[in-house]
Motif scaffolding. Structure first.
Motif, PDB file in Angstrom:
ATOM      1  N   TYR A 104      23.817  58.906   1.149  1.00 56.11           N
ATOM      2  CA  TYR A 104      23.109  58.222   0.073  1.00 56.11           C
ATOM      3  C   TYR A 104      22.729  59.232  -1.009  1.00 56.11           C
ATOM      4  O   TYR A 104      22.516  60.416  -0.744  1.00 56.11           O
ATOM      5  N   SER A 105      22.639  58.738  -2.233  1.00 59.76           N
ATOM      6  CA  SER A 105      22.138  59.532  -3.347  1.00 59.76           C
ATOM      7  C   SER A 105      21.161  58.671  -4.144  1.00 59.76           C
ATOM      8  O   SER A 105      20.964  57.489  -3.831  1.00 59.76           O
ATOM      9  N   TRP A 106      20.580  59.242  -5.175  1.00 64.73           N
ATOM     10  CA  TRP A 106      19.596  58.502  -5.987  1.00 64.73           C
ATOM     11  C   TRP A 106      19.903  58.725  -7.458  1.00 64.73           C
ATOM     12  O   TRP A 106      20.281  59.818  -7.876  1.00 64.73           O
ATOM     13  N   GLN A 107      19.741  57.670  -8.247  1.00 62.21           N
ATOM     14  CA  GLN A 107      20.014  57.772  -9.673  1.00 62.21           C
ATOM     15  C   GLN A 107      19.135  56.794 -10.436  1.00 62.21           C
ATOM     16  O   GLN A 107      19.085  55.610 -10.116  1.00 62.21           O
ATOM     17  N   GLU A 108      18.436  57.304 -11.423  1.00 61.28           N
ATOM     18  CA  GLU A 108      17.654  56.471 -12.329  1.00 61.28           C
ATOM     19  C   GLU A 108      17.715  57.085 -13.718  1.00 61.28           C
ATOM     20  O   GLU A 108      17.371  58.257 -13.897  1.00 61.28           O
ATOM     21  N   LYS A 109      18.179  56.295 -14.678  1.00 59.69           N
ATOM     22  CA  LYS A 109      18.307  56.759 -16.064  1.00 59.69           C
ATOM     23  C   LYS A 109      19.135  58.052 -16.095  1.00 59.69           C
ATOM     24  O   LYS A 109      20.266  58.080 -15.668  1.00 59.69           O
ATOM     25  N   GLU A 118      21.688  64.375  -5.639  1.00 57.50           N
ATOM     26  CA  GLU A 118      23.003  64.240  -5.008  1.00 57.50           C
ATOM     27  C   GLU A 118      22.951  63.613  -3.620  1.00 57.50           C
ATOM     28  O   GLU A 118      23.831  62.839  -3.240  1.00 57.50           O
ATOM     29  N   PHE A 119      21.915  63.933  -2.842  1.00 56.03           N
ATOM     30  CA  PHE A 119      21.822  63.387  -1.489  1.00 56.03           C
ATOM     31  C   PHE A 119      20.371  63.065  -1.139  1.00 56.03           C
ATOM     32  O   PHE A 119      19.458  63.812  -1.501  1.00 56.03           O
ATOM     33  N   ILE A 120      20.192  61.943  -0.438  1.00 54.98           N
ATOM     34  CA  ILE A 120      18.902  61.586   0.141  1.00 54.98           C
ATOM     35  C   ILE A 120      19.129  61.433   1.640  1.00 54.98           C
ATOM     36  O   ILE A 120      19.930  60.603   2.073  1.00 54.98           O
ATOM     37  N   LEU A 121      18.441  62.246   2.425  1.00 56.72           N
ATOM     38  CA  LEU A 121      18.622  62.209   3.880  1.00 56.72           C
ATOM     39  C   LEU A 121      17.319  61.816   4.565  1.00 56.72           C
ATOM     40  O   LEU A 121      16.229  62.222   4.144  1.00 56.72           O
ATOM     41  N   LYS A 122      17.450  61.058   5.637  1.00 53.64           N
ATOM     42  CA  LYS A 122      16.310  60.721   6.464  1.00 53.64           C
ATOM     43  C   LYS A 122      16.138  61.787   7.527  1.00 53.64           C
ATOM     44  O   LYS A 122      17.066  62.086   8.279  1.00 53.64           O
ATOM     45  N   SER A 123      14.963  62.388   7.598  1.00 56.35           N
ATOM     46  CA  SER A 123      14.714  63.461   8.557  1.00 56.35           C
ATOM     47  C   SER A 123      14.439  62.893   9.944  1.00 56.35           C
ATOM     48  O   SER A 123      14.294  61.675  10.121  1.00 56.35           O
ATOM     49  N   ALA A 124      14.341  63.781  10.926  1.00 51.98           N
ATOM     50  CA  ALA A 124      14.053  63.369  12.298  1.00 51.98           C
ATOM     51  C   ALA A 124      12.696  62.689  12.397  1.00 51.98           C
ATOM     52  O   ALA A 124      12.479  61.817  13.246  1.00 51.98           O
ATOM     53  N   SER A 125      11.772  63.063  11.519  1.00 53.45           N
ATOM     54  CA  SER A 125      10.430  62.476  11.540  1.00 53.45           C
ATOM     55  C   SER A 125      10.353  61.191  10.718  1.00 53.45           C
ATOM     56  O   SER A 125       9.317  60.540  10.689  1.00 53.45           O
ATOM     57  N   GLY A 126      11.451  60.843  10.022  1.00 54.10           N
ATOM     58  CA  GLY A 126      11.501  59.582   9.298  1.00 54.10           C
ATOM     59  C   GLY A 126      11.263  59.678   7.810  1.00 54.10           C
ATOM     60  O   GLY A 126      11.447  58.680   7.094  1.00 54.10           O
ATOM     61  N   ASP A 127      10.859  60.869   7.302  1.00 53.51           N
ATOM     62  CA  ASP A 127      10.636  60.976   5.864  1.00 53.51           C
ATOM     63  C   ASP A 127      11.970  61.189   5.141  1.00 53.51           C
ATOM     64  O   ASP A 127      12.943  61.669   5.719  1.00 53.51           O
ATOM     65  N   LEU A 128      12.016  60.813   3.889  1.00 52.57           N
ATOM     66  CA  LEU A 128      13.222  60.921   3.089  1.00 52.57           C
ATOM     67  C   LEU A 128      13.197  62.219   2.280  1.00 52.57           C
ATOM     68  O   LEU A 128      12.227  62.497   1.576  1.00 52.57           O
ATOM     69  N   ILE A 129      14.269  63.004   2.413  1.00 54.81           N
ATOM     70  CA  ILE A 129      14.331  64.326   1.797  1.00 54.81           C
ATOM     71  C   ILE A 129      15.371  64.330   0.681  1.00 54.81           C
ATOM     72  O   ILE A 129      16.551  64.076   0.931  1.00 54.81           O
ATOM     73  N   PRO A 130      14.951  64.590  -0.553  1.00 57.73           N
ATOM     74  CA  PRO A 130      15.931  64.713  -1.642  1.00 57.73           C
ATOM     75  C   PRO A 130      16.623  66.070  -1.588  1.00 57.73           C
ATOM     76  O   PRO A 130      15.978  67.107  -1.366  1.00 57.73           O
ATOM     77  N   ILE A 131      17.956  66.068  -1.794  1.00 55.90           N
ATOM     78  CA  ILE A 131      18.735  67.299  -1.720  1.00 55.90           C
ATOM     79  C   ILE A 131      19.509  67.456  -3.024  1.00 55.90           C
ATOM     80  O   ILE A 131      20.371  66.637  -3.344  1.00 55.90           O
ATOM     81  N   GLU A 132      19.177  68.495  -3.748  1.00 56.00           N
ATOM     82  CA  GLU A 132      19.850  68.798  -5.014  1.00 56.00           C
ATOM     83  C   GLU A 132      20.920  69.851  -4.756  1.00 56.00           C
ATOM     84  O   GLU A 132      20.684  70.833  -4.053  1.00 56.00           O
ATOM     85  N   VAL A 133      22.122  69.643  -5.280  1.00 60.70           N
ATOM     86  CA  VAL A 133      23.226  70.586  -5.108  1.00 60.70           C
ATOM     87  C   VAL A 133      23.486  71.279  -6.434  1.00 60.70           C
ATOM     88  O   VAL A 133      23.810  70.630  -7.432  1.00 60.70           O
ATOM     89  N   LYS A 134      23.339  72.597  -6.437  1.00 59.83           N
ATOM     90  CA  LYS A 134      23.610  73.412  -7.623  1.00 59.83           C
ATOM     91  C   LYS A 134      24.625  74.472  -7.237  1.00 59.83           C
ATOM     92  O   LYS A 134      24.354  75.321  -6.393  1.00 59.83           O
ATOM     93  N   SER A 135      25.795  74.420  -7.859  1.00 57.55           N
ATOM     94  CA  SER A 135      26.876  75.307  -7.455  1.00 57.55           C
ATOM     95  C   SER A 135      26.668  76.753  -7.877  1.00 57.55           C
ATOM     96  O   SER A 135      27.250  77.667  -7.310  1.00 57.55           O
ATOM     97  N   GLY A 136      25.824  76.991  -8.870  1.00 57.17           N
ATOM     98  CA  GLY A 136      25.603  78.342  -9.362  1.00 57.17           C
ATOM     99  C   GLY A 136      24.326  78.958  -8.822  1.00 57.17           C
ATOM    100  O   GLY A 136      23.731  78.481  -7.851  1.00 57.17           O
TER     101      GLY A 136
END
Length: 435
Positions: free
Chosen positions: A359-364, A369-387
């Motif tokens: 899953y990812s998230w997008q608004e405006k 890039e990625f939204i992951l559900k952790s083992a404890s149930g909270d949602l963690i946003p993951i930003e990918v920066k190649s540089g």
């Protein structure tokens, strides 16, 4: 060449009672090698291999014969060797070529639950019938970056990777190998060619990998016509070729959602492209990242729209090949290619960890890039920066709106040690699945 999936096969063997093991995966991802070279010879006194693609005579033993004991007797006579059901491994390779053999797995499960029966096939997801609940399914993918490191035969560096070392010397080596991996990818034949030719000149090494990539892609094109059934093979090929082109059209180094217009002439809606897209996903040649365009909440699946997704390629090396990205360009990392390569890399690493999709998230103008559900149930946003630049306006926007307990940035440098706002090097992407 070692595969992490071997652990799943060993665990299956050690069960007191077991269902037949069915290994699925895209063609040429190493399913046969895993069973016939790594698993069978090292864990069983004998391995009996029956290849339904190579030996069409095998098919006759499964026609109108649902008694697994009779099937075993026929197979023993066919090969001229007895099969010890209590100790030997039976391997049905390319089982998708024989629908009756696939149907027989149900009866092996019910009548001989202690047998060591393993089957493998490409395009299992495309089958019209499947013994649901009667098999244990294992999915095989191209080699992950960790498996690429194993193939590099540098135990000290592999140990540093597995311990997620942050030493600068380790980063230098791992980053260099990651750029090699971007070019080679994880297809076993390409990886093998890369490492066995390491004493040759770099141009010769690259030419060997490019030729393997070329042959693999040609094989997939042939499969489109052979296995497409009611689907239009030309439409499947059009979508297949279009995935890399869409991934390359990044916006602010982030992959955009899949656009249906312009892929197939006179077709511009999701429903018109649904069949070839799903065909490629079921064949394990593509996978989806669903875009959430509202506040992310559990369960994320309840927020998705079936026509709103990114479509990623199943192997980063073949992705680069289709876009004609050279080895030097991958190493250079100064061209406008690194963002989507990095994002596709992370997607493949997460899929190999067992995720069906991401899953990812997008608004405006903001995108995570990625939204992951952790083992404890909270949602963690993951930003990918190649540089090496770690400033991320989209992540700041997300934090301001939703106040996540933890965040992750995957970047092209060693990163930091903050346990809340984590900054990790890209090559540790697989480990976000363990948060």
């Amino acid at each position: 060449m070692q595969r992490n999936s071997l652990t799943q096969l060993i665990n299956w063997k050690n069960l007191g009672s077991r269902k037949p093991l069915l290994i699925d995966g895209a063609r040429q991802t190493g399913k046969t090698y895993l069973v016939s070279q790594l698993f069978g010879p090292k864990h069983f006194p004998q391995t009996h291999i029956f290849d339904f693609k190579e030996d069409k005579r095998l098919h006759r033993y499964f026609v109108e014969n649902i008694n697994p004991f009779e099937i075993i007797k026929n197979l023993e006579i066919h090969q001229g060797r007895d099969i010890d059901l209590a100790n030997d491994l039976i391997f049905f390779d390319e089982i998708g070529e024989c629908p009756d053999a696939i149907g027989s797995l149900k009866y092996f499960c019910e009548k001989i639950p202690n047998a060591y029966l393993c089957a493998s096939g490409s395009n299992i997801g495309l089958l019209d019938s499947f013994p649901v609940g009667k098999v244990q399914l294992v999915e095989i993918y191209p080699l992950t970056f960790e498996e690429f490191l194993i193939a590099a035969e540098d135990p000290k560096l592999l140990s540093a990777f597995q311990n997620q070392s942050r030493l600068e010397a380790v980063h230098t080596r791992l980053w260099s190998l990651l750029l090699d991996y971007y070019f080679v990818g994880g297809m076993p034949e390409a990886v093998n060619e890369w490492f066995i030719s390491q004493n040759q000149g770099i141009n010769e090494r690259c030419q060997g990998v490019v030729q393997i990539h070329k042959n693999l892609v040609a094989g997939y094109y042939r499969d489109f016509g052979k296995y497409s059934g009611k689907a239009n093979a030309l439409h499947i090929e059009a979508v297949f070729n279009n995935i890399p082109l869409q991934l390359a059209k990044t916006v602010d180094d982030s992959v955009g959602r899949y656009t249906f217009k312009g892929v197939i002439p006179q077709k511009r809606r999701y429903r018109e492209l649904l069949t070839p897209i799903e065909w490629l996903c079921k064949a394990k040649l593509a996978n989806k990242n669903y875009v959430v365009n509202s506040e992310p909440k559990n369960p994320l699946k309840s927020l998705i729209k079936e026509n709103l997704f990114k479509l990623f390629f199943f192997d980063v090396g073949l992705l680069g090949h289709l876009l004609e990205i050279s080895y030097l360009q991958q190493r250079d990392q100064n061209l406008n290619i690194k963002g989507f390569i990095a994002e596709n890399f992370v997607q493949c690493e997460l899929i190999a960890c067992g995720m069906k999709h991401t899953y990812s998230w997008q608004e405006k103008n903001a995108e995570i890039e990625f939204i992951l559900k952790s083992a404890s149930g909270d949602l963690i946003p993951i930003e990918v920066k190649s540089g090496t630049r770690t400033q991320a306006k989209s992540l700041q926007s997300y934090q301001h709106r939703y106040h996540p307990q933890r965040t992750v940035k995957l970047v092209g440098k060693v990163g930091g040690t903050d346990p809340t706002n984590m900054v990790w090097p890209l090559y540790y992407g697989k480990y976000v699945a363990n948060l």
